[in-house]
Design a protein around this motif. Structure first.
Motif, PDB file in Angstrom:
ATOM      1  N   SER A 192      -2.979  61.267  19.380  1.00 59.73           N
ATOM      2  CA  SER A 192      -3.689  62.164  18.970  1.00 59.73           C
ATOM      3  C   SER A 192      -2.982  63.383  19.367  1.00 59.73           C
ATOM      4  O   SER A 192      -2.411  63.447  20.601  1.00 59.73           O
ATOM      5  CB  SER A 192      -5.097  62.281  19.702  1.00 59.73           C
ATOM      6  OG  SER A 192      -5.597  63.311  19.298  1.00 59.73           O
ATOM      7  N   ALA A 193      -2.473  64.461  18.144  1.00 57.81           N
ATOM      8  CA  ALA A 193      -1.720  65.726  18.502  1.00 57.81           C
ATOM      9  C   ALA A 193      -0.475  65.315  19.028  1.00 57.81           C
ATOM     10  O   ALA A 193       0.145  65.721  19.970  1.00 57.81           O
ATOM     11  CB  ALA A 193      -2.509  66.576  19.363  1.00 57.81           C
ATOM     12  N   GLY A 194       0.075  63.987  18.830  1.00 55.26           N
ATOM     13  CA  GLY A 194       1.425  63.794  19.262  1.00 55.26           C
ATOM     14  C   GLY A 194       1.214  62.903  20.556  1.00 55.26           C
ATOM     15  O   GLY A 194       2.649  62.600  21.241  1.00 55.26           O
ATOM     16  N   LYS A 195       0.311  62.752  21.353  1.00 59.54           N
ATOM     17  CA  LYS A 195      -0.029  62.048  22.646  1.00 59.54           C
ATOM     18  C   LYS A 195      -0.393  60.783  22.352  1.00 59.54           C
ATOM     19  O   LYS A 195      -1.282  60.456  21.856  1.00 59.54           O
ATOM     20  CB  LYS A 195      -0.925  63.083  23.506  1.00 59.54           C
ATOM     21  CG  LYS A 195      -0.963  62.522  24.904  1.00 59.54           C
ATOM     22  CD  LYS A 195      -1.802  63.390  25.715  1.00 59.54           C
ATOM     23  CE  LYS A 195      -1.946  62.811  27.047  1.00 59.54           C
ATOM     24  NZ  LYS A 195      -2.798  63.538  28.058  1.00 59.54           N
ATOM     25  N   ARG A 196       0.324  59.978  23.177  1.00 57.53           N
ATOM     26  CA  ARG A 196      -0.003  58.550  23.282  1.00 57.53           C
ATOM     27  C   ARG A 196      -1.445  58.404  23.962  1.00 57.53           C
ATOM     28  O   ARG A 196      -1.410  58.228  25.156  1.00 57.53           O
ATOM     29  CB  ARG A 196       0.952  57.420  23.546  1.00 57.53           C
ATOM     30  CG  ARG A 196       2.161  57.437  22.687  1.00 57.53           C
ATOM     31  CD  ARG A 196       3.250  56.526  23.366  1.00 57.53           C
ATOM     32  NE  ARG A 196       4.536  56.504  22.387  1.00 57.53           N
ATOM     33  CZ  ARG A 196       5.568  55.574  22.644  1.00 57.53           C
ATOM     34  NH1 ARG A 196       5.340  54.672  23.541  1.00 57.53           N
ATOM     35  NH2 ARG A 196       6.344  55.717  21.688  1.00 57.53           N
ATOM     36  N   ILE A 197      -2.525  57.754  23.180  1.00 55.36           N
ATOM     37  CA  ILE A 197      -3.788  57.617  24.144  1.00 55.36           C
ATOM     38  C   ILE A 197      -4.501  56.296  23.802  1.00 55.36           C
ATOM     39  O   ILE A 197      -5.129  55.956  24.637  1.00 55.36           O
ATOM     40  CB  ILE A 197      -4.674  58.652  23.507  1.00 55.36           C
ATOM     41  CG1 ILE A 197      -4.963  58.524  21.963  1.00 55.36           C
ATOM     42  CG2 ILE A 197      -4.187  60.070  23.739  1.00 55.36           C
ATOM     43  CD1 ILE A 197      -6.286  59.285  21.741  1.00 55.36           C
ATOM     44  N   GLU A 198      -3.686  55.342  22.925  1.00 53.27           N
ATOM     45  CA  GLU A 198      -4.564  53.930  22.689  1.00 53.27           C
ATOM     46  C   GLU A 198      -3.191  53.073  22.716  1.00 53.27           C
ATOM     47  O   GLU A 198      -2.463  52.976  21.823  1.00 53.27           O
ATOM     48  CB  GLU A 198      -5.456  54.176  21.470  1.00 53.27           C
ATOM     49  CG  GLU A 198      -6.069  52.807  21.084  1.00 53.27           C
ATOM     50  CD  GLU A 198      -6.437  52.631  19.731  1.00 53.27           C
ATOM     51  OE1 GLU A 198      -7.406  51.936  19.460  1.00 53.27           O
ATOM     52  OE2 GLU A 198      -5.472  53.226  19.138  1.00 53.27           O
ATOM     53  N   TRP A 199      -3.466  51.975  23.341  1.00 54.93           N
ATOM     54  CA  TRP A 199      -2.846  50.749  22.940  1.00 54.93           C
ATOM     55  C   TRP A 199      -4.024  49.635  22.869  1.00 54.93           C
ATOM     56  O   TRP A 199      -4.928  49.479  23.846  1.00 54.93           O
ATOM     57  CB  TRP A 199      -1.794  50.171  24.024  1.00 54.93           C
ATOM     58  CG  TRP A 199      -1.476  48.865  23.827  1.00 54.93           C
ATOM     59  CD1 TRP A 199      -1.517  47.709  24.512  1.00 54.93           C
ATOM     60  CD2 TRP A 199      -0.464  48.557  23.007  1.00 54.93           C
ATOM     61  NE1 TRP A 199      -0.997  46.546  23.940  1.00 54.93           N
ATOM     62  CE2 TRP A 199      -0.363  47.052  22.837  1.00 54.93           C
ATOM     63  CE3 TRP A 199       0.372  49.280  22.189  1.00 54.93           C
ATOM     64  CZ2 TRP A 199       0.738  46.499  22.039  1.00 54.93           C
ATOM     65  CZ3 TRP A 199       1.304  48.546  21.094  1.00 54.93           C
ATOM     66  CH2 TRP A 199       1.362  47.170  21.037  1.00 54.93           C
ATOM     67  N   ARG A 200      -3.755  48.895  21.800  1.00 54.27           N
ATOM     68  CA  ARG A 200      -4.922  48.028  21.251  1.00 54.27           C
ATOM     69  C   ARG A 200      -4.244  46.804  20.792  1.00 54.27           C
ATOM     70  O   ARG A 200      -3.190  46.820  19.947  1.00 54.27           O
ATOM     71  CB  ARG A 200      -5.762  48.810  20.177  1.00 54.27           C
ATOM     72  CG  ARG A 200      -6.849  48.017  19.635  1.00 54.27           C
ATOM     73  CD  ARG A 200      -7.731  48.795  18.688  1.00 54.27           C
ATOM     74  NE  ARG A 200      -8.873  48.269  18.604  1.00 54.27           N
ATOM     75  CZ  ARG A 200      -9.984  49.098  18.204  1.00 54.27           C
ATOM     76  NH1 ARG A 200     -10.021  50.581  17.812  1.00 54.27           N
ATOM     77  NH2 ARG A 200     -11.228  48.739  17.818  1.00 54.27           N
ATOM     78  N   HIS A 201      -4.972  45.376  21.259  1.00 58.25           N
ATOM     79  CA  HIS A 201      -4.244  44.177  20.795  1.00 58.25           C
ATOM     80  C   HIS A 201      -5.748  43.611  20.199  1.00 58.25           C
ATOM     81  O   HIS A 201      -6.581  43.486  20.879  1.00 58.25           O
ATOM     82  CB  HIS A 201      -3.865  43.500  21.531  1.00 58.25           C
ATOM     83  CG  HIS A 201      -3.434  42.203  21.090  1.00 58.25           C
ATOM     84  ND1 HIS A 201      -4.306  40.881  21.263  1.00 58.25           N
ATOM     85  CD2 HIS A 201      -2.580  41.708  20.339  1.00 58.25           C
ATOM     86  CE1 HIS A 201      -3.584  39.932  20.488  1.00 58.25           C
ATOM     87  NE2 HIS A 201      -2.526  40.294  20.285  1.00 58.25           N
ATOM     88  N   THR A 202      -5.453  43.189  18.966  1.00 54.78           N
ATOM     89  CA  THR A 202      -6.900  42.592  18.152  1.00 54.78           C
ATOM     90  C   THR A 202      -6.390  41.411  17.533  1.00 54.78           C
ATOM     91  O   THR A 202      -5.265  41.273  16.926  1.00 54.78           O
ATOM     92  CB  THR A 202      -7.460  43.463  17.004  1.00 54.78           C
ATOM     93  OG1 THR A 202      -7.547  44.922  17.604  1.00 54.78           O
ATOM     94  CG2 THR A 202      -8.613  42.943  16.410  1.00 54.78           C
ATOM     95  N   LEU A 203      -7.025  40.327  17.932  1.00 49.95           N
ATOM     96  CA  LEU A 203      -6.617  38.967  17.198  1.00 49.95           C
ATOM     97  C   LEU A 203      -7.886  38.676  16.324  1.00 49.95           C
ATOM     98  O   LEU A 203      -9.130  38.534  16.620  1.00 49.95           O
ATOM     99  CB  LEU A 203      -6.675  37.794  18.387  1.00 49.95           C
ATOM    100  CG  LEU A 203      -6.026  36.249  18.034  1.00 49.95           C
ATOM    101  CD1 LEU A 203      -4.796  36.680  17.662  1.00 49.95           C
ATOM    102  CD2 LEU A 203      -6.426  35.507  19.150  1.00 49.95           C
TER     103      LEU A 203
END
Length: 258
Positions: free
Chosen positions: A217-228
């Motif tokens: 968001s706005a160039g900032k990393r805010i989420e790492w997600r792993h979905t199976l």
């Protein structure tokens, strides 16, 4: 020429003709109740069992038929959810758009440290992270195991959210004002482990999509997600046009382990 007759002269192999004939009948719903056996098809089309087996092999390879050891082949159910590639997506919205009741079983919602994920988010290894783990259901059936990490200094207000019936992105925007505007995904076909199969409620013959997602968001990393995601209940599509070209980009990273 009768419908069951195949062209015996020409360049197209008999098995390919048979595959195409069967595909037309499958799409018309003719075999929804039961799919005929090899001997019945060989007799109907006056071909060898080897020809029938080759045609059925191709139909299994493209996902049209499902074959389990010791059982008659059956027509695979159509994928119930279509999700476009390349857009920031909400699994919650995709399920709703498919006309299915959406809810989740929340397995974990807490604050923890994870050095590997923190590095992916460009944070110090000991940085507190909000962790949310859910089993996502479409109707009454498990669809996906979803695990998300976000910086706790941003996402702490989410600890009070009820994620059984609401979306992460909706709650994130409502409680923090943050909306994801960019991201990248790595999608691989995988064989679920025994524990993952138990969570997904699927058998040994069902594969899965493993989706690793980095959201910003706005160039900032805010989420790492792993979905199976269960491979028999989810389909991926790509858009293409003369102006924009083919909008599915495959890189070597997709083949790696993460």
């Amino acid at each position: 020429m009768g419908e069951a007759e195949l062209v015996r002269t020409g360049g197209q192999p008999l098995w390919r003709q048979l595959q195409q004939r069967l595909l037309v009948r499958i799409r018309a719903g003719e075999f929804d109740g039961a799919f005929p056996g090899e001997l019945a098809l060989a007799d109907e089309y006056s071909v060898s069992r080897q020809t029938v087996r080759q045609a059925l092999r191709e139909l299994r390879a493209d996902g049209t038929l499902i074959a389990e050891r010791g059982r008659q082949p059956r027509v695979a159910a159509a994928a119930e959810i279509q999700q476009p590639l390349g857009a920031l997506y909400s699994l919650f919205a995709a399920v709703e758009e498919a006309g299915l009741d959406q809810h989740s079983v929340v397995r974990r919602l807490d604050i923890r440290a994870d050095a590997v994920v923190a590095e992916r988010l460009s944070l110090e290894g000991s940085t507190p992270l909000l962790y949310l783990e859910r089993v996502r259901l479409a109707g009454n059936d498990p669809l996906a195991v979803d695990r998300v990490w976000l910086p706790a200094d941003l996402a702490r207000p989410l600890l009070d959210a009820d994620f059984q019936h609401t979306s992460l992105y909706g709650e994130l925007h409502r409680r923090t004002g943050v909306r994801l505007d960019h991201g990248e995904e790595q999608i691989r076909a995988v064989v679920p482990t025994r524990a993952e199969r138990a969570l997904l409620g699927c058998g040994e013959t069902v594969g899965a999509f493993s989706i690793g997602r980095l959201g910003t968001s706005a160039g900032k990393r805010i989420e790492w997600r792993h979905t199976l995601v269960r491979g028999d209940r989810f389909a991926l599509t790509a858009e293409f046009s003369g102006r924009t070209g083919y909008r599915l980009v495959t890189t070597g990273a997709l083949a790696g382990t993460r």
